[in-house]
Design a protein around this motif. Structure first.
Motif, short mmCIF file in Angstrom:
data_model
loop_
_atom_site.label_atom_id
_atom_site.label_comp_id
_atom_site.label_asym_id
_atom_site.label_seq_id
_atom_site.Cartn_x
_atom_site.Cartn_y
_atom_site.Cartn_z
N TRP A 83 0.83 -1.09 0.09
CA TRP A 83 -0.07 -0.01 -0.05
C TRP A 83 0.92 1.16 -0.16
O TRP A 83 0.57 2.07 -0.63
CB TRP A 83 -0.93 0.00 1.14
N MET A 84 1.95 1.14 1.01
CA MET A 84 2.71 2.58 0.91
C MET A 84 3.60 2.62 -0.45
O MET A 84 3.46 3.67 -0.88
CB MET A 84 3.71 2.01 2.15
N ALA A 85 4.06 1.60 -1.20
CA ALA A 85 4.55 1.79 -2.22
C ALA A 85 3.72 2.20 -3.66
O ALA A 85 4.30 3.05 -4.28
CB ALA A 85 5.24 0.11 -2.62
N ALA A 86 2.75 1.60 -3.34
CA ALA A 86 1.53 2.08 -4.42
C ALA A 86 1.36 3.55 -4.24
O ALA A 86 1.17 4.29 -5.13
CB ALA A 86 0.24 1.15 -4.21
N ASN A 87 1.17 4.08 -3.00
CA ASN A 87 1.04 5.69 -2.65
C ASN A 87 2.07 6.35 -3.12
O ASN A 87 1.87 7.32 -3.73
CB ASN A 87 1.01 5.59 -1.14
N LEU A 88 3.52 5.66 -3.09
CA LEU A 88 4.58 6.66 -3.42
C LEU A 88 4.72 6.69 -4.89
O LEU A 88 4.99 7.74 -5.46
CB LEU A 88 5.96 6.14 -2.63
N TYR A 89 4.58 5.47 -5.80
CA TYR A 89 4.52 5.34 -6.87
C TYR A 89 3.56 6.22 -7.71
O TYR A 89 3.72 6.92 -8.61
CB TYR A 89 4.63 4.14 -7.48
N GLU A 90 2.39 6.14 -7.03
CA GLU A 90 1.21 6.99 -7.64
C GLU A 90 1.35 8.47 -7.69
O GLU A 90 1.18 9.13 -8.81
CB GLU A 90 -0.07 6.70 -6.90
N LEU A 187 12.49 7.97 -11.12
CA LEU A 187 11.87 7.00 -10.70
C LEU A 187 11.99 5.61 -11.05
O LEU A 187 11.81 4.51 -10.44
CB LEU A 187 10.07 7.27 -11.32
N LEU A 188 12.77 5.37 -12.31
CA LEU A 188 13.30 4.13 -12.63
C LEU A 188 14.15 3.57 -11.68
O LEU A 188 14.24 2.43 -11.20
CB LEU A 188 14.11 4.12 -14.02
N ARG A 189 15.03 4.39 -11.19
CA ARG A 189 16.14 4.19 -10.01
C ARG A 189 15.47 3.58 -8.84
O ARG A 189 15.52 2.53 -8.42
CB ARG A 189 17.09 5.24 -9.80
N ARG A 190 14.39 4.24 -8.55
CA ARG A 190 13.51 3.98 -7.35
C ARG A 190 12.89 2.59 -7.25
O ARG A 190 12.68 1.72 -6.61
CB ARG A 190 12.60 5.04 -6.83
N PHE A 194 13.59 -0.06 -4.72
CA PHE A 194 12.47 -0.62 -3.74
C PHE A 194 11.51 -1.62 -4.17
O PHE A 194 10.82 -2.06 -3.37
CB PHE A 194 11.74 0.91 -3.51
N GLY A 195 11.37 -1.90 -5.69
CA GLY A 195 10.47 -2.88 -5.86
C GLY A 195 9.22 -2.80 -5.49
O GLY A 195 8.56 -1.39 -5.64
N LEU A 196 8.33 -3.94 -5.44
CA LEU A 196 6.95 -3.69 -5.53
C LEU A 196 6.54 -3.32 -4.18
O LEU A 196 5.46 -2.84 -3.82
CB LEU A 196 6.30 -4.99 -5.59
#
Length: 688
Positions: A83-90, A187-190, A194-196
């Motif tokens: 959830w946290m990852a999706a939040n940051l990527y979004e 963002l590619l580096r992240r 950090f992955g999924l």
């Protein structure tokens, strides 16, 4: 002031907050600095799919002696991190969509989006919207217990990387490299780092728990008592069923509570996206069967892509025997093929020091790494050493640069894995600038240790270290296995009170009983640090150094100090520990809390500490002592303030011991105790 013990989920949330607050923004910056350095010195750039650092965590996955961590806990932590990852990527994808108003694009991208005047925005919206949907569905699942359909979620980081690669390549094709190498590359580096789910979750469990489960499976199937079998029979049995296409474990298996939880963990692993999980760490590993038992359970649970197996060698004897276990493992071709001739081994710093003392443990860790690397090189296996370092010197703590440069030559090899624990995370990663500095130090240290490996120890150095190690270990064990010594520990240090304080989710003991073997290393070190004795970092060392200063040994010792990074770093950490000790403070605790017998024991231990302080000053060259004096000035300043807290703490402990104390008064005293503990910890820095 905490009024309830944090749960493993609370601790995982705290870890995720560190990633969100600092590491998320520090990572692309440090990659940019690294990329620039490579360009300056080599004339090439880092590949866009390269991240020099990746993160793992076992917050919510470490069930070694912690009954609070269940399969449901681990599953919840995985969903929280997704959830946290999706939040940051979004958020980052939304920024890209807002900024990429460029209408020129490559033919490959135009073929995918059609005649749009905003090709990049059109192309990136679907993955941005899927990230939003992933957040929403996970939130409903966690908060409202709604069923979750994985097909609607982002299930692989490639769903982010592939469109970003397409955007990057298109921008480069239309001569917009500066845009491509800005926020798109960041963002590619992240994504590669950090992955999924930001940090792959490691699972950790003690070897004996797996053995017990396999034993009960065999008993129910009428195969005999697995625990009584020879090692050869265990290996043969496990290997046979690992290779078999048929399942051995029946669906109607009857298990007790302990075994059911272990088995549930493997079933849970089978359901989760494998990208979310890292390694399965087997603590207290001592045999090949410990490793194969975990492989067998993965196979029986239906796990398609096995988690890599990481044996953790912790005690002195296990460290000394580690290379023999791994050599036996490498002779199993099926196993090597399964992991493509890659192996990770974890070196235990905490329990080995608790078992044999700091000096003996440090030498055992050094030799174990040498032997493991040698065996791996002979079998053409790519070895990664995972250093289970704690924050305190007694648990392997210390500056990472000197630590990595003092490893045996050839054991870093462009890669390493290190734990960061407790208050050390806050000290190193709480802000973006701190995180940048820490990550940069890791990258530089690994590069330096790889390209300019440290000195190979001479034969005379090894012989002296062997003798010092044996002497120090014997002295250390003679102390800790004395019943009066343990009574001193339980009475004079705040060990018993730590059991009642709500500091972490894990209990202070692995098992019931007051034996030192059952104590966790963190509270063991923490308790001694609170009273300024810091005994786990030096006990036994005096006897080892006394041996080293006799006759020709003194010349060898001087040579080791000047030319051997391992020995210099070990003595440097000892000097730092001695700077933090305080004989007057220790004596005050004894006067407040100890009877005559305990005060006598304390007097003997303080004499040893005083002798060690003296011998340290006589052995170390004056110019080194002067160097250390200047950069340890901050310790001396903090010591002044810590002394007052120590005097208060000893007095509070004395008052808490009163039998007829009112509950209200006890509560106030416990609150005051917690304040002193926090203050002393802050002053001592590396406490546990």
């Amino acid at each position: 002031m905490k009024r309830s013990r944090p749960t493993p989920v609370d601790e995982a949330k705290w870890g995720l907050a560190i990633i969100e607050d600092s590491l998320w923004n520090a990572l692309p910056k440090i990659c940019s600095y690294f990329d620039q350095a490579i360009q300056n010195y080599v004339g090439k750039r880092l590949p866009i799919n390269f991240s020099p650092i990746t993160f793992g965590s076992w917050m919510g996955g470490d069930r070694d002696g912690n009954s609070s961590v269940t399969s449901k806990t681990t599953e919840e932590v995985v969903f929280l991190s997704r959830w946290m990852a999706a939040n940051l990527y979004e958020k980052e994808l939304t920024k890209l969509i807002r900024n990429l108003s460029i209408h020129e694009c490559s033919k490959a991208l135009r073929d995918k989006v059609g005649c749009s005047t905003e090709p990049y925005r059109v192309f990136l919206r679907p993955i941005r919207d899927k990230m939003k949907n992933t957040q929403k569905l996970i939130e409903l699942h966690l908060n409202d217990k709604k069923n979750l359909n994985e097909s609607y979620l982002v299930r692989s980081i490639n769903e982010v990387i592939q469109p970003l690669n397409a955007v990057y390549n298109s921008l480069c094709d239309v001569k917009c490299e500066s845009v491509a190498n800005g926020s798109v590359l960041d963002l590619l580096r992240r994504a590669h780092c950090f992955g999924l789910n930001l940090a792959k979750l490691d699972i950790r469990q003690e070897a004996s728990r797996h053995e017990k489960l396999v034993k009960n499976i065999c008993m129910q199937l009428g195969l005999g008592n697995y625990q009584n079998w020879s090692e050869e029979k265990k290996v043969s049995f496990l290997l046979k069923h690992c290779k078999s296409k048929h399942s051995l474990i029946p669906k109607n298996l009857v298990l007790d509570k302990e075994d059911k939880e272990v088995w549930s963990t493997f079933q849970m692993i089978a359901k989760l996206p494998q990208e979310c999980l890292g390694a399965y760490i087997i603590s207290m590993a001592s045999n090949v069967s410990d490793i194969l038992a975990m492989m067998f359970l993965q196979k029986e649970a239906g796990i398609k892509t096995y988690l890599r197996v990481v044996p953790l060698f912790e005690t002195l004897s296990d460290l000394q025997n580690a290379h023999q276990v791994i050599k036996y493992l490498y002779n199993i071709s099926w196993y090597l093929k399964k992991f493509k001739r890659h192996q990770e081994v974890m070196i235990g710093y905490s329990d080995s020091s608790k078992d044999a003392g700091k000096l003996a443990a440090s030498w055992a860790q050094y030799e174990a790494q040498e032997n493991l690397q040698s065996v791996s090189d002979k079998h053409k296996v790519k070895l990664t050493l995972f250093h289970g370092r704690g924050g305190s010197v007694g648990r392997g703590g210390g500056p990472i640069h000197s630590a990595l440069l003092s490893q045996p030559p050839g054991t870093v090899n462009g890669r390493t894995r290190v734990t960061e624990q407790g208050e050390i995370i806050q000290q190193k990663y709480s802000t973006v600038s701190l995180a940048e500095h820490t990550l940069g130090t890791y990258i530089a240290s690994v590069l330096e240790a790889t390209l300019i490996p440290p000195t190979q120890p001479k034969k005379s150095w090894r012989e002296l270290m062997n003798n010092m190690s044996k002497t120090a270990s014997t002295a250390y064990r003679n102390h800790i296995h004395d019943s009066n010594f343990l009574r001193y520990y339980r009475t004079i240090t705040p060990q018993k009170i730590l059991d009642q304080l709500l500091i972490g989710s894990r209990p202070t003991k692995r098992k019931k009983g007051d034996e030192i073997e059952n104590l966790r290393a963190i509270p063991w070190v923490f308790s001694w640090t609170q009273i300024r004795f810091i005994l786990p970092a030096w006990l036994g060392t005096l006897e080892g150094l006394e041996l080293a200063k006799k006759g020709k040994n003194k010349v060898i010792l001087k040579d080791m100090l000047n030319k051997w990074p391992f020995f210099y770093a070990m003595m440097d950490m000892l000097d730092m520990v001695l700077t933090k000790t305080d004989l007057r403070v220790i004596q005050f605790y004894e006067e407040c809390l100890g009877d005559k017998e305990l005060q006598n024991i304390g007097n003997e231990l303080r004499k040893q500490l005083l002798s060690l302080i003296h011998i340290n000053k006589t052995l170390i060259p004056k110019y080194i002592l002067e160097q250390r004096k200047s950069y340890r000035e901050s310790i001396r300043v903090r010591n002044t303030y810590a002394e007052i807290l120590n005097l208060l703490q000893a007095d509070i402990m004395k008052k808490i011991k009163v039998t007829n104390l009112k509950n209200a008064d006890r509560k106030l005293l416990m609150d005051a105790m917690m304040v002193t503990i926090a203050g002393i910890s802050a002053a001592m820095k590396n406490t546990g």
